[in-house]
Design a protein around this motif. Structure first.
Motif, PDB file in Angstrom:
ATOM      1  N   LEU B  21     -32.282 -30.599  40.762  1.00 53.63           N
ATOM      2  CA  LEU B  21     -31.263 -29.602  41.099  1.00 53.63           C
ATOM      3  C   LEU B  21     -30.069 -29.710  40.166  1.00 53.63           C
ATOM      4  O   LEU B  21     -29.514 -28.702  39.730  1.00 53.63           O
ATOM      5  CB  LEU B  21     -30.811 -29.794  42.543  1.00 53.63           C
ATOM      6  N   LEU B  25     -28.330 -26.986  37.796  1.00 58.16           N
ATOM      7  CA  LEU B  25     -26.898 -26.702  37.806  1.00 58.16           C
ATOM      8  C   LEU B  25     -26.346 -26.730  36.391  1.00 58.16           C
ATOM      9  O   LEU B  25     -25.607 -25.841  35.974  1.00 58.16           O
ATOM     10  CB  LEU B  25     -26.196 -27.726  38.685  1.00 58.16           C
ATOM     11  N   SER B  28     -27.176 -23.700  34.720  1.00 58.41           N
ATOM     12  CA  SER B  28     -26.386 -22.540  35.124  1.00 58.41           C
ATOM     13  C   SER B  28     -25.076 -22.513  34.375  1.00 58.41           C
ATOM     14  O   SER B  28     -24.611 -21.468  33.957  1.00 58.41           O
ATOM     15  CB  SER B  28     -26.079 -22.584  36.614  1.00 58.41           C
ATOM     16  N   VAL B  29     -24.476 -23.687  34.212  1.00 61.36           N
ATOM     17  CA  VAL B  29     -23.185 -23.737  33.549  1.00 61.36           C
ATOM     18  C   VAL B  29     -23.356 -23.506  32.054  1.00 61.36           C
ATOM     19  O   VAL B  29     -22.545 -22.860  31.410  1.00 61.36           O
ATOM     20  CB  VAL B  29     -22.516 -25.099  33.809  1.00 61.36           C
ATOM     21  N   ARG B  35     -26.831 -28.643  24.939  1.00 56.09           N
ATOM     22  CA  ARG B  35     -26.602 -30.065  25.148  1.00 56.09           C
ATOM     23  C   ARG B  35     -27.904 -30.773  25.461  1.00 56.09           C
ATOM     24  O   ARG B  35     -28.093 -31.246  26.569  1.00 56.09           O
ATOM     25  CB  ARG B  35     -25.666 -30.295  26.336  1.00 56.09           C
ATOM     26  N   TYR B 104     -36.924 -35.542  24.574  1.00 55.10           N
ATOM     27  CA  TYR B 104     -35.682 -35.206  23.892  1.00 55.10           C
ATOM     28  C   TYR B 104     -35.947 -34.777  22.455  1.00 55.10           C
ATOM     29  O   TYR B 104     -35.417 -33.775  21.975  1.00 55.10           O
ATOM     30  CB  TYR B 104     -34.738 -36.406  23.931  1.00 55.10           C
ATOM     31  N   THR B 466     -35.789 -40.450  17.248  1.00 56.11           N
ATOM     32  CA  THR B 466     -35.351 -41.655  17.945  1.00 56.11           C
ATOM     33  C   THR B 466     -35.946 -41.770  19.335  1.00 56.11           C
ATOM     34  O   THR B 466     -36.488 -42.803  19.710  1.00 56.11           O
ATOM     35  CB  THR B 466     -33.821 -41.644  18.073  1.00 56.11           C
TER      36      THR B 466
ATOM     37  N   LEU C 184     -38.536 -12.211  42.999  1.00 60.98           N
ATOM     38  CA  LEU C 184     -39.143 -13.496  43.355  1.00 60.98           C
ATOM     39  C   LEU C 184     -38.105 -14.459  43.927  1.00 60.98           C
ATOM     40  O   LEU C 184     -38.368 -15.148  44.913  1.00 60.98           O
ATOM     41  CB  LEU C 184     -39.826 -14.114  42.131  1.00 60.98           C
ATOM     42  N   PHE C 258     -25.411 -20.367  45.394  1.00 58.51           N
ATOM     43  CA  PHE C 258     -26.052 -21.507  44.744  1.00 58.51           C
ATOM     44  C   PHE C 258     -27.047 -22.136  45.708  1.00 58.51           C
ATOM     45  O   PHE C 258     -26.740 -22.319  46.868  1.00 58.51           O
ATOM     46  CB  PHE C 258     -24.988 -22.537  44.355  1.00 58.51           C
ATOM     47  N   PRO C 259     -28.263 -22.532  45.327  1.00 57.94           N
ATOM     48  CA  PRO C 259     -28.811 -22.481  43.978  1.00 57.94           C
ATOM     49  C   PRO C 259     -29.681 -21.252  43.702  1.00 57.94           C
ATOM     50  O   PRO C 259     -30.413 -21.247  42.730  1.00 57.94           O
ATOM     51  CB  PRO C 259     -29.680 -23.732  43.952  1.00 57.94           C
ATOM     52  N   HIS C 261     -28.613 -18.248  43.015  1.00 61.15           N
ATOM     53  CA  HIS C 261     -27.765 -17.197  42.477  1.00 61.15           C
ATOM     54  C   HIS C 261     -28.280 -16.647  41.163  1.00 61.15           C
ATOM     55  O   HIS C 261     -27.774 -15.656  40.667  1.00 61.15           O
ATOM     56  CB  HIS C 261     -26.374 -17.768  42.224  1.00 61.15           C
ATOM     57  N   THR C 262     -29.312 -17.266  40.599  1.00 58.84           N
ATOM     58  CA  THR C 262     -29.660 -16.992  39.205  1.00 58.84           C
ATOM     59  C   THR C 262     -30.118 -15.569  38.948  1.00 58.84           C
ATOM     60  O   THR C 262     -30.082 -15.110  37.823  1.00 58.84           O
ATOM     61  CB  THR C 262     -30.761 -17.941  38.752  1.00 58.84           C
ATOM     62  N   PHE C 314     -18.503 -24.102  46.966  1.00 61.84           N
ATOM     63  CA  PHE C 314     -19.064 -24.566  45.697  1.00 61.84           C
ATOM     64  C   PHE C 314     -19.451 -23.387  44.819  1.00 61.84           C
ATOM     65  O   PHE C 314     -19.144 -23.350  43.621  1.00 61.84           O
ATOM     66  CB  PHE C 314     -20.279 -25.448  45.989  1.00 61.84           C
ATOM     67  N   VAL C 318     -18.124 -22.641  41.053  1.00 61.45           N
ATOM     68  CA  VAL C 318     -19.048 -22.722  39.911  1.00 61.45           C
ATOM     69  C   VAL C 318     -19.206 -21.371  39.245  1.00 61.45           C
ATOM     70  O   VAL C 318     -19.139 -21.244  38.019  1.00 61.45           O
ATOM     71  CB  VAL C 318     -20.405 -23.276  40.386  1.00 61.45           C
ATOM     72  N   MET C 322     -18.230 -20.092  35.410  1.00 64.55           N
ATOM     73  CA  MET C 322     -19.212 -19.532  34.482  1.00 64.55           C
ATOM     74  C   MET C 322     -18.766 -18.175  33.952  1.00 64.55           C
ATOM     75  O   MET C 322     -19.084 -17.801  32.832  1.00 64.55           O
ATOM     76  CB  MET C 322     -20.567 -19.413  35.175  1.00 64.55           C
ATOM     77  N   LYS C 326     -18.279 -15.593  29.488  1.00 66.56           N
ATOM     78  CA  LYS C 326     -19.259 -14.541  29.198  1.00 66.56           C
ATOM     79  C   LYS C 326     -18.695 -13.500  28.231  1.00 66.56           C
ATOM     80  O   LYS C 326     -17.492 -13.260  28.195  1.00 66.56           O
ATOM     81  CB  LYS C 326     -19.698 -13.880  30.504  1.00 66.56           C
ATOM     82  N   GLY C 597     -17.189 -25.320  21.752  1.00 70.40           N
ATOM     83  CA  GLY C 597     -18.579 -25.740  21.573  1.00 70.40           C
ATOM     84  C   GLY C 597     -18.748 -26.570  20.313  1.00 70.40           C
ATOM     85  O   GLY C 597     -19.435 -27.574  20.300  1.00 70.40           O
ATOM     86  N   GLN C 600     -17.744 -30.186  20.715  1.00 64.32           N
ATOM     87  CA  GLN C 600     -18.631 -31.001  21.531  1.00 64.32           C
ATOM     88  C   GLN C 600     -19.964 -31.263  20.856  1.00 64.32           C
ATOM     89  O   GLN C 600     -20.556 -32.321  21.023  1.00 64.32           O
ATOM     90  CB  GLN C 600     -18.826 -30.325  22.881  1.00 64.32           C
ATOM     91  N   TYR C 604     -22.518 -35.072  19.649  1.00 61.01           N
ATOM     92  CA  TYR C 604     -23.911 -35.395  19.928  1.00 61.01           C
ATOM     93  C   TYR C 604     -24.693 -35.780  18.683  1.00 61.01           C
ATOM     94  O   TYR C 604     -25.854 -36.106  18.755  1.00 61.01           O
ATOM     95  CB  TYR C 604     -24.594 -34.216  20.621  1.00 61.01           C
ATOM     96  N   TYR C 607     -26.215 -40.620  14.894  1.00 58.09           N
ATOM     97  CA  TYR C 607     -27.600 -41.087  14.757  1.00 58.09           C
ATOM     98  C   TYR C 607     -27.694 -42.396  14.001  1.00 58.09           C
ATOM     99  O   TYR C 607     -28.668 -42.646  13.308  1.00 58.09           O
ATOM    100  CB  TYR C 607     -28.452 -40.036  14.051  1.00 58.09           C
TER     101      TYR C 607
END
Lengths: 100, 502, 688
Positions: B21, B25, B28-29, B35, B104, B466, C184, C258-259, C261-262, C314, C318, C322, C326, C597, C600, C604, C607
């Protein structure tokens, strides 16, 4: 009251019809429908014997079977869609790139 | 002393479900999968939490007879948490964690990553619940919960004809099997009026003559449903294609975790719900036949394959045959005797070791797919000098799968075959040994290609992913560590198996 | 009462328009003027007039709760009542208010469609209007349903219409899959609802919402120990909670919480008037309305209330966060819709029945307005929905701008627009009940309140980010510089809704009422219902409050001045608006999210682990592998080949069984099972 055996025979018959469809049809959708028949054969048993034994276990489980059948169809339709996109047909015998 | 509510015993399964779940979530965000590290990290942390709970419960005696609380029944006996359930949940968590780490890299640059991980989590949840299922209803639902995401995962490479074809075959045979399974359950219910395993057992013992046939057909069909999940003959036909066509991490997941889940529920249902003398079917004989046919067919077909992945697929069928010995030789001893737990426990321990070595092997295939070196044995030629670390790991897996002495797979097979001999089924053990010898042939073909053969042409490996490396190496270390660490594993497995047998 | 005799026509009129359009659709495209729009406009106008009549009749102190048609009666066991499945009407303050909302918005959307669909030269219009007609009929039928089975049936029908209308442009790639997803996902929730309906019938033997024999009343009596029902071995509180949560499954699916809502953001693939009608004002409200309809049943289950409040709070937060990033204008509105329905759920869960109904009312108007305004912008932009391609539309489309601004102020919750009053009341109810209730329940309400309060800030931000990007600044594309004009049929509905969005809030100005000690809380009084009607006593807001404060539930309100929390939420909303102005309102707006973005992503890409692994591999593993090489050449090959050469032939035969044809596999599986069945049947002695 209808004797319990008749329900068993009915369920077995529906199940066998499903199996027959499964073995003779090449269309993926008909394949799915045959499986639905087989699941519903199980539901007949569950409902009939729920009555016979006087508890609701069977009926409740029957509801679950229905729900899972629906979920299975949803996934199945998705797979059939990608099958169609990749093989341009919904014939289950077309996809034979892997064997032996 | 804090007193936990009973449902807290489901923590290993709940952790997986919650992780699924949470992944949704996150999706959704951040629906663009920007990421990948976060997604994979969340999935891995979730599985490790699940593993932590299962390990903690196993260590602290939760649900166990020896020095513990005794089996914990939940929701009016629909679920039961005992040693066996926790043991299998630990297996699933380990395999799922390895698969997530490896994914990954495998999923890099692909869309729908969050969906991938959450489907894996939900399938793993289904497996964890399968291990605790104490009623035919929960067994069926959990089995479907494990199956439905798996179908979608096999088709994950939706522009790849192999992946789609694999999924189609998996799904169609799966749908047929679940229909057979459901019908079997309905017949058992017709004969006994209950779905709870314990009640089914007592009702079968007091069955009047007319319904014996109904119950027996039901039992056989239920066995069929489990045979599908464990990829045993005659419900194994989906397996070679599904494992070959699926994304390699998913092949690992299905052939290790999903198979173990099938065995978990198979063991519980048959030992607790269907008393040998009253079920109308001599199911020990049934599983003896199935074990022999399954391991022979799997190994013989694997021996002549050209591609590594398909070879592993058939070998996975062969291993299902080995694991079936756990039930096939089950009550050779007196009812309730230690031997029963011995052979069943050995089978469970084998599934644990198999979880490491088979997952590792498929992940090596994933690595090879990532490098795009090709699929056949010949294509693997020369990889040993280019990717030595992964190749050493693969060598460990291959020899361990074959059951060659200095590896984990050797011990688990030894205990399994020894248990069968002790139970009086020396011929089962003999068939197993012959099959293992044959398997050494095709496993060593991989090793030979890796280290001995010269590469056909020049090629460059595209980088070192990796995550895949970590997963492969970790699986190899696990396989090796299970050699000195096999004593606690087999002891735990056999004690929880003995607790299962009435 | 005469109005009640005509009430079935409220549902039947749009159904007739559906039949007319359907006939036209089957016969050919151009048999009806305007593609069937006129029939729909006449029908919904008729429904609106009748709804108003019903409304005034109800306000005169009359209510109605009658079975119209019994379609099956079960054979009752001795001493028990027979199970009846019926259709019937329940016309009370709640349903008559909802009738007006639905029929008014449906009418305006029909008119708007003239501009959005007809004037744009769409084909297949009869099919479109048939869908709208069937939807209006089913939604109105849902509103007046007097038992839960009937409600369920119409609930499913609106879901079907939603599917058909989202997929209206079925030849394009997006809409069909969005329609399928919406169907669905909501069906998934509805499955729980169905089980819940069966459970209610199995427990109480009735599905009626109102009257002495209705299930909320029975549940109350069971908990008071006056009657007994079959609770399947559970304690009554536990069982009622389970049943309530099952029904809640349908609510969560339909109201996009939620959950589940998609589906709603995807549903924006449908035509914009459809989004306004179905996915903003009415169908999505069905879930919330259902909870309000059977609130007496939920009010006796603190666990269910806690779940509702928490899910609502919640979701509100949330979805609001979001909405912040958009790019498409309709996507912002979609997330905002999810968020606003979260507020209503929060209010229901926290014991604010009136507050939820109030927000349902105001939101229906201002969100329909915003969607129609967005539709107007989309017409002007030739169906380009990207806000980054707009800008500066303020001067070129003044009617759209001013009405859209009215809706935006209402959505952001700026005094004195409608949304301020209702959202403030929602948050106030959550706060006072959170402070006044003991134990975990109170904490949950406070957590949900915190979610809701935080969401106010984001709401203000995304709303005005949308306004600034769309209407202010300089035009960023050629289309925005020279937008297509829109006609009266677009401006008319916008004007009506624009006024409503500004003034609806005045029906229930609680803070003002408290401040000046005035008796102007009209909605409160309205939902108390008329005195002296027997079944109304169990449906009144007053009664729900009693239930909440009973020992079973134990929710209490703390004494608190409404001004301070109201001020806090207003300040937060203004802060959100201010931030939006600072970032997007001045000069040339930049894409701040893209910057975020990039920072961030950089994190990531560490390496350095790769390097040391390669080093280990080369220095340690390579010598080991050379040794293995020698071992293989001397040993492995020879031994293994000798053992297995015989087996290879049989192996190559065995694998031929795997033909690659899945039909063969199915046949072999069946054959294998049959062989096992026959063999063990003969061996076991039960066959032959």
């Amino acid at each position: 009251m209808v004797p319990a055996e008749w329900y068993l025979i009915l369920a077995a018959a529906v199940f066998c019809i499903g199996v027959f469809g499964l073995l003779t049809r090449q269309n993926a959708l008909l394949f799915l429908m045959s499986v639905e028949l087989m699941l519903n054969a199980a539901n007949i048993n569950l409902a009939a014997f729920s009555y016979y034994w006087g508890n609701v276990t069977g009926q409740t489980f029957g509801l679950f079977v229905m729900a899972l059948a629906a979920a299975e169809v949803a996934v199945g339709i998705g797979i059939i869609l990608v099958l169609y996109r990749n093989f341009s047909a919904v014939d289950v015998t077309d996809a034979t790139t892997m064997r032996w | 002393m804090v007193v936990y509510p009973d449902w807290a015993a489901l923590a290993p399964a709940l952790a997986l479900a919650v992780t699924g779940l949470v992944l949704l979530l996150i999706d959704s965000v951040d629906p663009d999968d920007s990421r990948p590290g976060l997604l994979a990290g969340t999935a891995v942390v979730g599985t490790l939490v699940s593993l932590g709970y299962a390990g903690w419960f196993l260590a602290s005696g939760t649900g166990q007879v020896d020095g513990g609380t005794g089996a914990i029944s939940l929701y009016r006996d629909a679920l039961v948490v005992d040693g066996m359930a926790l043991f299998f949940q630990a297996v699933f968590a380990v395999v799922t964690a390895l698969v997530c780490i490896a994914s990954y890299d495998y999923l890099k640059e692909r869309a729908y990553q969050a969906e991938f991980y959450s489907l894996v989590m939900f399938a793993a949840t289904g497996m964890a619940v399968m291990a605790t299922a104490n009623s035919l209803a929960t067994a069926f639902i959990a089995l479907e919960l494990a199956s439905l995401p798996s179908y979608a995962l096999v088709a994950f490479l939706k522009h790849n004809r192999g992946s789609v074809e694999a999924s189609l075959k998996y799904f169609l045979i799966g749908a047929l099997s679940s229909a057979v399974f459901a019908f079997g359950i309905s017949l058992v219910y017709a004969a006994t009026g209950s779905l709870l395993l314990a009640d089914v057992a007592s009702a079968l013992s007091a069955l009047d003559g007319g319904l014996t046939g109904v119950a027996a057909i039901g039992v056989l069909m239920v066995a069929g449903g489990f045979a599908f999940k464990t990829a045993s003959v005659p419900f194994h036909f989906w397996a070679p294609e599904a494992y070959e066509g699926a994304p390699a991490p998913i092949s690992a997941f299905l052939s290790s975790a999903s198979k173990a889940a099938g065995f978990a529920v198979l063991f519980r249902v048959f030992t607790t719900a269907f008393p040998l003398d009253a079920a109308g079917v001599d199911w020990m004989l049934l599983f003896q036949v199935l074990a022999v046919v399954t391991m022979t067919l799997g190994n013989f077909a694997a021996a002549t394959q050209e591609t590594v992945k398909r070879m592993l697929a058939y070998s996975s069928i062969g291993h299902a045959g080995y694991a079936l010995i756990g039930l096939a030789a089950w009550s050779g001893g007196a009812p309730g005797s230690v031997e029963n737990g011995a052979v069943l426990g050995a089978s469970m321990a084998h599934l644990l070791v198999y979880g490491f070595m088979n997952t590792g092997a498929f992940l090596f295939v994933a690595l090879a797919e990532q490098w795009d070196v090709g699929r056949t044995f010949e294509d693997y030629a020369g990889l040993g000098s280019r990717a030595p670390m992964a190749s050493v790991a693969m060598t460990v897996f291959m020899f361990s799968l074959a059951g060659v002495p200095p590896f984990g797979g050797f011990f688990s097979k030894l205990f399994l075959f020894a248990g069968a001999v002790d139970a009086g089924f020396w011929w089962l053990a003999a068939v197993g040994v012959v099959n293992s010898t044959l398997s050494l042939y095709y496993y060593s073909r991989v090793v030979k290609a890796l280290w001995v053969d010269d590469p056909v042409g020049e090629f460059e490996l595209g980088g070192t992913p990796t995550g895949l490396y970590v997963a492969v190496v970790f699986a190899a270390v696990g396989t090796l560590l299970l050699l000195p660490g096999f004593a606690p594993v087999i002891e735990t497995a056999q004690s929880v198996a003995a607790a299962l047998v009435p | 009462m005469a109005a009640f005799d005509y009430a079935p026509a409220i549902v039947l009129l749009p159904f007739v328009s559906f039949l007319v359009s359907l006939g036209a659709a089957l016969y050919g495209d151009d048999v009806l003027p305007k593609g069937g729009a006129l029939a729909g406009i006449v029908a919904t106008a008729g429904s609106l007039i009748l709804s108003l009549w019903v409304f005034f009749t109800v306000s005169a102190g009359n209510v109605y709760n009658q079975t119209i048609y019994t379609w099956t009666t079960g054979a009752g066991a001795a001493g028990e009542e027979a199970l009846e499945l019926t259709f019937g009407l329940l016309l009370d303050p709640l349903s008559s208010m909802m009738l007006i909302i639905v029929s008014l918005v449906a009418l305006l959307v029909h008119v708007f469609s003239l501009g959005y669909m007809n004037d744009e030269g769409e084909t297949g219009l009869p099919r479109y209007y048939a869908g709208l007609g069937l939807f209006s009929a089913s939604m109105l039928g849902f509103v007046v349903a007097h038992n839960i089975l009937m409600a369920f049936m119409f609930f499913e029908l609106v879901g079907l219409c939603s599917f058909l209308l989202i997929g209206f442009w079925f030849r394009e790639p997006g809409p069909p899959s969005a329609a399928k997803k919406a169907f669905l996902v909501t069906r998934f929730g509805d499955y729980f609802f169905l089980v819940g309906v069966v459970a209610i019938f199995a427990t109480f033997g009735t599905g009626r919402f109102a009257g002495a024999e209705s299930f909320p009343v029975l549940a109350e009596e069971v908990l008071a120990g006056e009657v007994a029902v079959n609770t399947f071995g559970f304690a009554p509180t536990t069982w009622f909670t389970v049943v309530g949560l099952l029904v809640l499954g349908g609510v969560i699916g339909k109201s996009a919480q939620f959950p589940l809502h998609t589906w709603l953001p995807d549903a924006m693939e449908g035509p914009t008037p459809v989004s306004a009608l179905i996915h903003a004002a009415t169908m999505v409200a069905a879930g919330v309305y259902l909870v309000a309809r059977m609130y007496g049943f939920y009010a006796v289950s603190p666990t269910a209330l806690a779940v509702i409040a928490l899910v609502g709070g919640f979701t509100a937060l949330v979805a609001a966060t979001m909405g912040v990033v958009k790019r498409e204008i309709k996507q912002v509105l979609a997330y905002s819709t999810i968020s606003q329905y979260g507020y209503m759920m929060l209010a229901l869960g926290a014991g604010g029945y009136v507050a939820a109904t109030f927000h349902l009312l105001t939101h229906a108007f201002f969100k329909a307005l915003l969607f129609l305004g967005a539709g107007s912008v989309i017409i002007a932009m030739h169906h380009n929905e990207n806000m980054w391609d707009m800008g500066g539309l303020k001067d070129r489309m003044p009617v759209t701008y001013w009405t859209f601004l009215s809706g935006s102020l209402a959505l952001a919750g700026i005094i004195p627009f409608a949304g301020f009053w209702s959202k403030d009341e929602v948050l106030y109810e959550a706060l006072v009940h959170g402070l006044g209730t003991d134990g975990g329940l109170g904490t949950i309400f406070l957590v949900a309140y915190a979610f809701g309060l935080l969401a106010v800030f984001f709401t203000g931000f995304y709303t005005f980010r949308m306004v600034f990007l769309t209407f202010h600044g300089d035009a960023r594309t050629g289309q925005a510089r020279d937008p297509e004009g829109v006609g009266w049929n677009v401006k008319g509905p916008l004007a009506v809704l624009g006024v409503l969005a500004a003034v609806t809030g005045f029906v229930n100005m609680t803070p003002v009422a408290d401040l000046f000690d005035l008796d102007i809380e009209y909605l409160h009084r309205w939902l108390e219902g008329p005195e002296g009607v027997e079944f109304m006593s169990a449906l009144s807001a007053h009664h729900y409050l009693e239930l909440l404060e009973s020992d079973v539930t134990g929710i209490h309100a703390a004494e608190l001045d409404p001004l301070i929390p109201g001020g806090v939420s207003l300040l937060l909303a203004l802060a959100g608006v201010g931030l939006a102005y600072a970032l997007y309102g001045r000069g040339e707006p930049e894409e701040y999210t893209a910057k975020l973005g990039g920072v961030q992503d950089l994190l990531y890409n560490n390496y350095y682990q790769d390097e040391y692994q390669v080093a280990i591999a080369e220095r340690v593993v390579l010598p080991l592998s050379r040794a293995a090489d020698k071992f293989d050449q001397s040993g492995v090959d020879g031994v293994v080949n000798g053992v297995s050469s015989v087996s290879l032939f049989s192996g190559s035969r065995v694998r031929r069984v795997q033909t690659g044809l899945v039909s063969n596999y199915a046949a072999l599986v069946t054959l294998g099972l049959t062989v096992l069945l026959v063999a063990f049947g003969i061996y076991g002695g039960w066959l032959l």
